[in-house]
Motif scaffolding. Structure first.
Motif, PDB file in Angstrom:
ATOM      1  N   VAL A 159      -7.082  59.216  29.608  1.00 25.96           N
ATOM      2  CA  VAL A 159      -6.259  58.004  29.635  1.00 25.96           C
ATOM      3  C   VAL A 159      -5.362  57.960  28.396  1.00 25.96           C
ATOM      4  N   PRO A 160      -4.046  57.847  28.595  1.00 26.33           N
ATOM      5  CA  PRO A 160      -3.138  57.746  27.446  1.00 26.33           C
ATOM      6  C   PRO A 160      -3.479  56.524  26.594  1.00 26.33           C
ATOM      7  N   GLY A 161      -3.442  56.713  25.286  1.00 30.17           N
ATOM      8  CA  GLY A 161      -3.739  55.633  24.361  1.00 30.17           C
ATOM      9  C   GLY A 161      -5.153  55.666  23.816  1.00 30.17           C
ATOM     10  N   ALA A 218      -6.744  52.334  16.158  1.00 29.62           N
ATOM     11  CA  ALA A 218      -6.210  53.271  15.172  1.00 29.62           C
ATOM     12  C   ALA A 218      -4.837  52.776  14.755  1.00 29.62           C
ATOM     13  N   LEU A 219      -4.687  52.420  13.485  1.00 31.77           N
ATOM     14  CA  LEU A 219      -3.466  51.786  13.008  1.00 31.77           C
ATOM     15  C   LEU A 219      -2.339  52.750  12.691  1.00 31.77           C
ATOM     16  N   GLU A 220      -2.613  54.029  12.671  1.00 33.69           N
ATOM     17  CA  GLU A 220      -1.556  55.006  12.427  1.00 33.69           C
ATOM     18  C   GLU A 220      -0.813  55.268  13.731  1.00 33.69           C
ATOM     19  N   PRO A 221       0.468  54.961  13.782  1.00 32.74           N
ATOM     20  CA  PRO A 221       1.232  55.227  15.009  1.00 32.74           C
ATOM     21  C   PRO A 221       1.187  56.711  15.356  1.00 32.74           C
ATOM     22  N   VAL A 241     -11.837  54.163  20.805  1.00 31.00           N
ATOM     23  CA  VAL A 241     -10.861  53.808  19.778  1.00 31.00           C
ATOM     24  C   VAL A 241      -9.505  53.990  20.444  1.00 31.00           C
ATOM     25  N   VAL A 242      -8.659  52.972  20.339  1.00 32.23           N
ATOM     26  CA  VAL A 242      -7.353  53.026  20.989  1.00 32.23           C
ATOM     27  C   VAL A 242      -6.246  53.078  19.946  1.00 32.23           C
ATOM     28  N   SER A 243      -5.114  53.571  20.380  1.00 38.58           N
ATOM     29  CA  SER A 243      -3.949  53.686  19.510  1.00 38.58           C
ATOM     30  C   SER A 243      -3.204  52.359  19.436  1.00 38.58           C
ATOM     31  N   ILE A 244      -2.670  52.066  18.262  1.00 39.64           N
ATOM     32  CA  ILE A 244      -1.854  50.856  18.084  1.00 39.64           C
ATOM     33  C   ILE A 244      -0.559  50.936  18.904  1.00 39.64           C
ATOM     34  N   ASP A 245      -0.203  52.135  19.344  1.00 39.20           N
ATOM     35  CA  ASP A 245       1.015  52.332  20.126  1.00 39.20           C
ATOM     36  C   ASP A 245       0.897  51.812  21.553  1.00 39.20           C
ATOM     37  N   TYR A 246      -0.300  51.421  21.963  1.00 33.22           N
ATOM     38  CA  TYR A 246      -0.559  50.988  23.339  1.00 33.22           C
ATOM     39  C   TYR A 246      -1.173  49.596  23.339  1.00 33.22           C
ATOM     40  N   HIS A 247      -1.079  48.928  24.465  1.00 36.80           N
ATOM     41  CA  HIS A 247      -1.688  47.611  24.642  1.00 36.80           C
ATOM     42  C   HIS A 247      -3.177  47.833  24.955  1.00 36.80           C
ATOM     43  N   ALA A 248      -4.051  47.339  24.093  1.00 33.92           N
ATOM     44  CA  ALA A 248      -5.481  47.610  24.193  1.00 33.92           C
ATOM     45  C   ALA A 248      -6.076  47.186  25.535  1.00 33.92           C
ATOM     46  N   ALA A 249      -5.699  46.026  26.024  1.00 34.47           N
ATOM     47  CA  ALA A 249      -6.266  45.549  27.291  1.00 34.47           C
ATOM     48  C   ALA A 249      -5.876  46.460  28.455  1.00 34.47           C
ATOM     49  N   GLN A 250      -4.661  46.978  28.438  1.00 38.97           N
ATOM     50  CA  GLN A 250      -4.232  47.890  29.501  1.00 38.97           C
ATOM     51  C   GLN A 250      -4.990  49.215  29.424  1.00 38.97           C
TER      52      GLN A 250
END
Length: 140
Positions: A32-34, A126-129, A86-95
């Motif tokens: 899954v992306p993100g 993860a706060l690093e883009p 752990v999700v990327s800040i570049d994506y919407h966490a709920a999605q």
């Protein structure tokens, strides 16, 4: 249905089902992306024993399932799957959480043929883009 576990068998059949379900969930989650990574919990630290038993029983290394807990209920009818990501800040966490839930539910059903109760826990962002790599670059 598999044969009941006997003391002479190295790995109980329900444990084999749980490991296969966890492997399917981990693979689906990583695609899954993100998703930056799966995050092991306390049980992840205790998996060394399970890894040794799995290796002895199957001749293969235990799949990388850190961050996924799979438990078959006492009646062997329902799998409970908990995934910590752990999700990327570049994506919407709920999605991302919703996409992981859908992917894991489908993957576990395809592998085990059993219904699963899936819970996704976003434990960190993860706060690093740019930390989330495309699935092709993340490996297995």
């Amino acid at each position: 249905m598999s044969a009941p576990w006997a003391p002479g068998r190295l790995v109980p059949p329900n444990l084999l089902t749980e490991i296969r379900a966890a492997e399917a969930a981990a693979t689906a989650t990583r695609a899954v992306p993100g998703v930056v990574r799966l995050q092991p919990g306390v049980w992840g630290l205790l998996r060394q024993f399970v890894a040794q038993a799995w290796t002895q029983a199957t001749g293969k290394a235990l799949p990388d399932i850190a961050g996924v807990d799979a438990d078959l209920d006492a009646n062997r009818e329902l799998l409970r799957i908990d995934v910590r990501i752990v999700v990327s800040i570049d994506y919407h966490a709920a999605q991302i959480g919703e996409a992981v839930h859908e992917a894991v539910t489908a993957a576990v059903a395809a592998v085990t043929g059993q219904p699963a109760q899936v819970q996704i826990h976003i434990v960190e962002i993860a706060l690093e883009p740019g930390r989330a790599l495309p699935a092709a670059e993340r490996g297995p």
